[in-house]
Scaffold this active site. Structure first.
Site, PDB file in Angstrom:
ATOM      1  N   HIS A   1      89.013   7.076  -7.173  1.00 56.11           N
ATOM      2  CA  HIS A   1      89.813   5.973  -7.679  1.00 56.11           C
ATOM      3  C   HIS A   1      89.390   4.652  -7.052  1.00 56.11           C
ATOM      4  O   HIS A   1      88.815   4.604  -5.968  1.00 56.11           O
ATOM      5  CB  HIS A   1      91.305   6.203  -7.419  1.00 56.11           C
ATOM      6  CG  HIS A   1      91.674   6.276  -5.967  1.00 56.11           C
ATOM      7  ND1 HIS A   1      91.371   7.363  -5.171  1.00 56.11           N
ATOM      8  CD2 HIS A   1      92.321   5.392  -5.160  1.00 56.11           C
ATOM      9  CE1 HIS A   1      91.816   7.153  -3.947  1.00 56.11           C
ATOM     10  NE2 HIS A   1      92.388   5.953  -3.906  1.00 56.11           N
TER      11      HIS A   1
ATOM     12  N   ASP B   1      91.497   1.272  -5.983  1.00 51.98           N
ATOM     13  CA  ASP B   1      92.908   1.068  -5.694  1.00 51.98           C
ATOM     14  C   ASP B   1      93.580   0.136  -6.704  1.00 51.98           C
ATOM     15  O   ASP B   1      93.097  -0.963  -6.993  1.00 51.98           O
ATOM     16  CB  ASP B   1      93.088   0.476  -4.292  1.00 51.98           C
ATOM     17  CG  ASP B   1      92.870   1.506  -3.191  1.00 51.98           C
ATOM     18  OD1 ASP B   1      93.039   2.711  -3.474  1.00 51.98           O
ATOM     19  OD2 ASP B   1      92.540   1.109  -2.066  1.00 51.98           O
TER      20      ASP B   1
ATOM     21  N   HIS C   1      86.684   5.477  -4.066  1.00 51.49           N
ATOM     22  CA  HIS C   1      86.751   6.356  -2.902  1.00 51.49           C
ATOM     23  C   HIS C   1      87.611   7.577  -3.208  1.00 51.49           C
ATOM     24  O   HIS C   1      88.345   7.618  -4.197  1.00 51.49           O
ATOM     25  CB  HIS C   1      87.263   5.613  -1.661  1.00 51.49           C
ATOM     26  CG  HIS C   1      88.616   5.000  -1.797  1.00 51.49           C
ATOM     27  ND1 HIS C   1      88.835   3.832  -2.487  1.00 51.49           N
ATOM     28  CD2 HIS C   1      89.834   5.375  -1.324  1.00 51.49           C
ATOM     29  CE1 HIS C   1      90.104   3.499  -2.445  1.00 51.49           C
ATOM     30  NE2 HIS C   1      90.745   4.432  -1.748  1.00 51.49           N
TER      31      HIS C   1
ATOM     32  N   ARG D   1      97.162   1.616   7.138  1.00 53.75           N
ATOM     33  CA  ARG D   1      96.282   0.816   6.285  1.00 53.75           C
ATOM     34  C   ARG D   1      96.923  -0.518   5.956  1.00 53.75           C
ATOM     35  O   ARG D   1      98.129  -0.594   5.694  1.00 53.75           O
ATOM     36  CB  ARG D   1      96.003   1.573   4.985  1.00 53.75           C
ATOM     37  CG  ARG D   1      94.961   0.923   4.073  1.00 53.75           C
ATOM     38  CD  ARG D   1      94.958   1.573   2.712  1.00 53.75           C
ATOM     39  NE  ARG D   1      96.161   1.231   1.950  1.00 53.75           N
ATOM     40  CZ  ARG D   1      96.579   1.911   0.878  1.00 53.75           C
ATOM     41  NH1 ARG D   1      95.922   2.970   0.455  1.00 53.75           N
ATOM     42  NH2 ARG D   1      97.677   1.525   0.237  1.00 53.75           N
TER      43      ARG D   1
END
Length: 287
Positions: free
Chosen positions: A98, A100, A235, A249
């Site tokens: 995907h 993001d 990723h 994150r």
């Protein structure tokens, strides 16, 4: 103070570099500019041995790239709403390829992940170089894709439906390079094509973009940090482990993906033609 010499080691032939000789809690403007150059060159950069990175330093690093997201529903670090906690035990396993948040009009520019707890084995993350994915297509295929857009969709009971339309090929605002900008997790359909044409083309593009020749794979150690350019990579977190895997994150708010102006109008099915509704996500298929 002179800028320290960085040790830069490529992770694969396609993308990715590990950077040593830097303390992310003590970045000068000159050192950050060098890291930014390496990010644009390698698309994802890794910093081992950053166990001492504080939430405040993590946030400050992200803010050097832009304004930070405060995620509407993912769990946050105590006292730091800009930091999302990704805990595999709580279901945070992004194990499909995907980009993001492409279902938003302004997807994120970049993310910075500080992995704090790793499984004894497994749990690597993979990235794909979407520049190379586009550049290795034939010239006729590139010409076709440059004139198309794609609809990206998220629809869950928790969030409702979110969707956005972006160029199939986006032009990077800093490098000027073109990259393929469709993703198996979120991309629903190409509105200029009939549904069978769209499905067939997207399936080919998904498989092409996920080929190992465009990938790097990073074996995490506790305390390592990854910073990646969300505009030119995909990723995947490899779901091959047991035990805890937890990190924090920050995500840098996005820009508006741009590409060539679409050369065709939206496809209009004939009155008696069955036109399937859009995908909800790759995981759930048709609505």
């Amino acid at each position: 103070m002179p800028t320290p010499e960085l040790a830069v080691t490529p992770v694969s032939g396609a993308l990715g570099a590990e950077i040593r000789g830097v303390d992310l809690t003590e970045l000068t403007d000159e050192l950050f500019e060098r890291i930014h150059e390496l990010l644009l060159e390698h698309l994802v950069v890794f910093f081992p041995d950053q166990e001492h990175l504080t939430p405040e330093a993590h946030i400050a690093l992200g803010r050097r790239l832009g304004e930070l997201e405060v995620h509407p529903f993912l769990p946050k670090a105590d006292g730091h709403p800009e930091i999302v906690v990704l805990d595999a035990d709580q279901g945070a396993k992004a194990d499909e390829w995907h980009i993001d948040v492409t279902f938003q009009p302004n997807p994120p520019v970049a993310s910075i992940l500080h992995l704090q707890v790793c499984p004894a084995s497994g749990g690597d993350t993979m990235w794909s170089n979407q520049y190379l994915v586009y550049e290795t297509l034939s010239e006729p295929m590139r010409e076709l894709l440059d004139g198309l857009t794609a609809v990206h969709v998220l629809n869950t009971p928790q969030t409702g439906e979110h969707s956005a339309e972006h160029p199939v090929v986006r032009i990077h605002p800093e490098t000027g390079r073109r990259s393929l900008y469709v993703t198996r997790m979120w991309t629903s359909h190409i509105p200029q094509l009939s549904r069978p044409e769209s499905d067939a083309l997207l399936q080919y593009l998904f498989e092409h973009s996920e080929s190992p020749r465009f990938n790097c794979r990073y074996r995490w150690q506790p305390g390592a940090v990854a910073m990646w350019d969300n505009r030119a990579t995909q990723h995947l977190a490899v779901n091959d482990y047991t035990g805890p895997r937890r990190g924090q994150r920050v995500t840098v708010l996005g820009d508006h993906p741009t590409g060539d102006t679409p050369r065709w109008k939206e496809y209009r099915p004939a009155p008696d033609e069955r036109y399937y509704p859009r995908h909800v996500t790759a995981r759930h298929g048709y609505r």
